[in-house]
Structures are given as C-alpha cells and as structure tokens.
Design a protein around this motif. Structure first.
Motif, mmCIF file in Angstrom:
data_model
loop_
_atom_site.group_PDB
_atom_site.id
_atom_site.type_symbol
_atom_site.label_atom_id
_atom_site.label_comp_id
_atom_site.label_asym_id
_atom_site.label_seq_id
_atom_site.Cartn_x
_atom_site.Cartn_y
_atom_site.Cartn_z
ATOM 1 N N VAL A 78 -3.683 -22.043 17.969
ATOM 2 C CA VAL A 78 -3.700 -21.852 16.863
ATOM 3 C C VAL A 78 -4.617 -22.584 15.936
ATOM 4 O O VAL A 78 -5.068 -21.655 15.110
ATOM 5 C CB VAL A 78 -2.153 -22.071 16.159
ATOM 6 N N ASP A 79 -5.155 -23.445 16.257
ATOM 7 C CA ASP A 79 -6.304 -24.201 15.278
ATOM 8 C C ASP A 79 -7.683 -23.413 15.468
ATOM 9 O O ASP A 79 -8.006 -23.559 16.898
ATOM 10 C CB ASP A 79 -6.317 -25.492 15.532
ATOM 11 N N ALA A 80 -8.258 -22.894 14.515
ATOM 12 C CA ALA A 80 -9.382 -22.023 14.988
ATOM 13 C C ALA A 80 -10.645 -23.128 15.308
ATOM 14 O O ALA A 80 -11.108 -22.513 16.361
ATOM 15 C CB ALA A 80 -10.154 -21.568 13.533
ATOM 16 N N ASP A 81 -10.676 -24.009 14.789
ATOM 17 C CA ASP A 81 -11.559 -25.169 15.246
ATOM 18 C C ASP A 81 -11.660 -25.685 16.750
ATOM 19 O O ASP A 81 -12.665 -25.405 17.579
ATOM 20 C CB ASP A 81 -12.041 -26.262 14.413
ATOM 21 N N LEU A 82 -10.450 -25.737 17.148
ATOM 22 C CA LEU A 82 -10.018 -26.039 18.504
ATOM 23 C C LEU A 82 -10.204 -25.259 19.360
ATOM 24 O O LEU A 82 -10.610 -25.347 20.571
ATOM 25 C CB LEU A 82 -8.625 -26.689 18.755
ATOM 26 N N ALA A 83 -9.941 -23.990 19.034
ATOM 27 C CA ALA A 83 -9.868 -22.997 19.926
ATOM 28 C C ALA A 83 -11.517 -22.499 20.207
ATOM 29 O O ALA A 83 -12.016 -22.113 21.090
ATOM 30 C CB ALA A 83 -9.297 -21.636 19.080
ATOM 31 N N GLU A 84 -12.340 -22.496 19.204
ATOM 32 C CA GLU A 84 -13.497 -22.318 19.455
ATOM 33 C C GLU A 84 -14.414 -23.284 20.092
ATOM 34 O O GLU A 84 -15.270 -22.872 21.191
ATOM 35 C CB GLU A 84 -14.421 -22.191 18.194
ATOM 36 N N LYS A 85 -14.240 -24.622 20.046
ATOM 37 C CA LYS A 85 -14.802 -25.783 20.799
ATOM 38 C C LYS A 85 -14.435 -25.555 22.363
ATOM 39 O O LYS A 85 -15.223 -25.546 23.229
ATOM 40 C CB LYS A 85 -14.118 -27.182 20.213
ATOM 41 N N LEU A 86 -13.010 -25.410 22.423
ATOM 42 C CA LEU A 86 -12.497 -24.995 23.816
ATOM 43 C C LEU A 86 -13.090 -23.952 24.450
ATOM 44 O O LEU A 86 -13.335 -23.791 25.839
ATOM 45 C CB LEU A 86 -11.011 -24.951 24.023
ATOM 46 N N ARG A 87 -13.161 -22.798 23.697
ATOM 47 C CA ARG A 87 -13.651 -21.598 24.251
ATOM 48 C C ARG A 87 -15.236 -21.790 24.753
ATOM 49 O O ARG A 87 -15.482 -21.437 25.804
ATOM 50 C CB ARG A 87 -13.785 -20.417 23.319
ATOM 51 N N ALA A 88 -16.053 -22.418 23.928
ATOM 52 C CA ALA A 88 -17.517 -22.987 24.244
ATOM 53 C C ALA A 88 -17.484 -23.683 25.478
ATOM 54 O O ALA A 88 -18.109 -23.434 26.455
ATOM 55 C CB ALA A 88 -18.147 -23.646 23.077
ATOM 56 N N ARG A 89 -16.635 -24.606 25.390
ATOM 57 C CA ARG A 89 -16.810 -25.570 26.500
ATOM 58 C C ARG A 89 -16.165 -24.859 27.898
ATOM 59 O O ARG A 89 -16.599 -25.130 29.003
ATOM 60 C CB ARG A 89 -15.662 -26.828 26.441
ATOM 61 N N LEU A 90 -15.236 -23.981 27.907
ATOM 62 C CA LEU A 90 -14.919 -23.427 29.134
ATOM 63 C C LEU A 90 -15.236 -22.160 29.352
ATOM 64 O O LEU A 90 -15.051 -21.500 30.516
ATOM 65 C CB LEU A 90 -13.246 -23.138 29.156
ATOM 66 N N ARG A 91 -16.488 -21.728 28.622
ATOM 67 C CA ARG A 91 -17.160 -20.341 28.983
ATOM 68 C C ARG A 91 -17.808 -20.563 30.457
ATOM 69 O O ARG A 91 -18.262 -21.388 30.840
ATOM 70 C CB ARG A 91 -18.444 -20.308 27.877
ATOM 71 N N GLY A 92 -17.535 -19.382 31.200
ATOM 72 C CA GLY A 92 -17.924 -19.373 32.663
ATOM 73 C C GLY A 92 -16.979 -19.880 33.478
ATOM 74 O O GLY A 92 -17.227 -19.731 34.758
#
Length: 192
Positions: free
Chosen positions: A63-77
């Motif tokens: 739900v948290d936009a900042d946490l979601a974006e950081k996690l999305r970037a870290r788990l890309r690929g």
C-alpha cells in the motif's frame, strides 16, 4: 509505519529472525504452489524468502507508494511482481493464486472491518483448496510501544478462526508462537 519500525523490518537481524523462525514453518505448514500472493511485504525480506523456497511467481501488494517502488526496483528481473495498492480494493482475478501470505501486517490496517474485507478479498483471489498463511504480533505493551505514532490494530487470536470462517475459509489453525506473536493457516474449501 514509523521510521524505527521500518528500520527494524529492513535490518539484517530481522532477516535472520525470518530465516530461522519463519522459513522452516513456511516449508512445512502448507504447499504454497506456483503463484503466491503476498500482502504487505514492506521492505521485502519475506518476499525474498518466498522466492528462495522456489515459488515460481510472487505477486506482492504494498500500500505504501515509496516502499512499493523501492521493492519493485530491487526485485526487477526476478519472479516477483510488485503492485502498489490497497489489497482490499485491488482488482484481483478470482481463483488465481495458489496461496496467499500476510506476515506481520494485519495490525497495520485501520480497523478490524478492513482486516475482514482483506480476508474476503483473499478468499475471492485464491484457488479452491489454496492456503492463506500469516503471522501477526500479539497485543502486548512492548508491541504498543514499538508502534508509537503508527497504526496498531491488533488481531485477537481467540477470534481469528471465527473471522476467517465468516470470510469463507475452513480448517483454520491459530497458534501462539511466543510471547509476542501468533501464526495462522487456513484454506479456501475445495468446493468454493
């Protein structure tokens, strides 16, 4: 989530606690299958464990936009997809997921009614026979202090099985694991 709490959930100490406490339970309590839905991954240490145990696909909803974006970037690929949103009103396909998990996040929801809406949404999104597993803290003074300036709506483990049944789940087990936490496992019935 307050800064201190978030720092704790992203720490190497918490990662090790998850590895020694949560991971063995995950490996033995239910078959997670090939397509797991994770609610509230925060910094994603639990997502890392789900990927480690061989889950083919993990969809993490934060739900948290900042946490979601950081996690999305870290788990890309990786085999993980990170969605930003409130799981109680996201458009989740019916009968899609082989399991759902929510680790130490229910108490961050604004009310018991919101928690119950989440249980209903998860029931909708799970395949018949699929498991819902989770952990959450007990209502202790230590936990309340750790959530200063933070949402803390503890789940009463004594009423959780009844609440899960009201959402359509069956075969619920709720177990106190120590003086600070409980675990639960339940299933969507095969005929549902």
């Amino acid at each position: 989530m307050n800064a201190s709490h978030l720092a704790s959930l992203a720490s190497p100490l918490w990662a090790e606690t998850l590895r020694t406490d949560l991971l063995p339970w995950l490996r033995t309590c239910a078959d997670l299958g090939d397509d797991v839905l994770e609610i509230g991954p925060g910094p994603g240490l639990t997502t890392d464990l789900l990927l480690e145990i061989g889950t083919r696909k993990v969809t993490a909803v934060e739900v948290d936009a900042d946490l979601a974006e950081k996690l999305r970037a870290r788990l890309r690929g990786t085999r993980a997809e990170v969605l930003r949103g409130d799981a109680t009103d996201l458009d989740l396909a019916p009968d899609r997921f082989s399991a759902a998990v929510c680790f130490s996040m229910l108490h961050h929801m604004e009310s018991p009614e919101a928690q119950d809406r989440l249980f209903a949404r998860l029931h909708h999104a799970l395949r018949p026979g699929a498991a819902l597993l989770g952990t959450d803290p007990l209502d202790t003074e230590r936990m309340r202090q750790g959530h200063t300036d933070d949402t803390f709506v503890p789940v009463d483990p004594a009423t959780l099985a009844r609440r899960l049944a009201a959402a359509g789940f069956t075969d619920s087990t709720v177990t106190k694991t120590n003086e600070h936490q409980f675990r639960f496992c339940t299933r969507k019935p095969l005929g549902a």
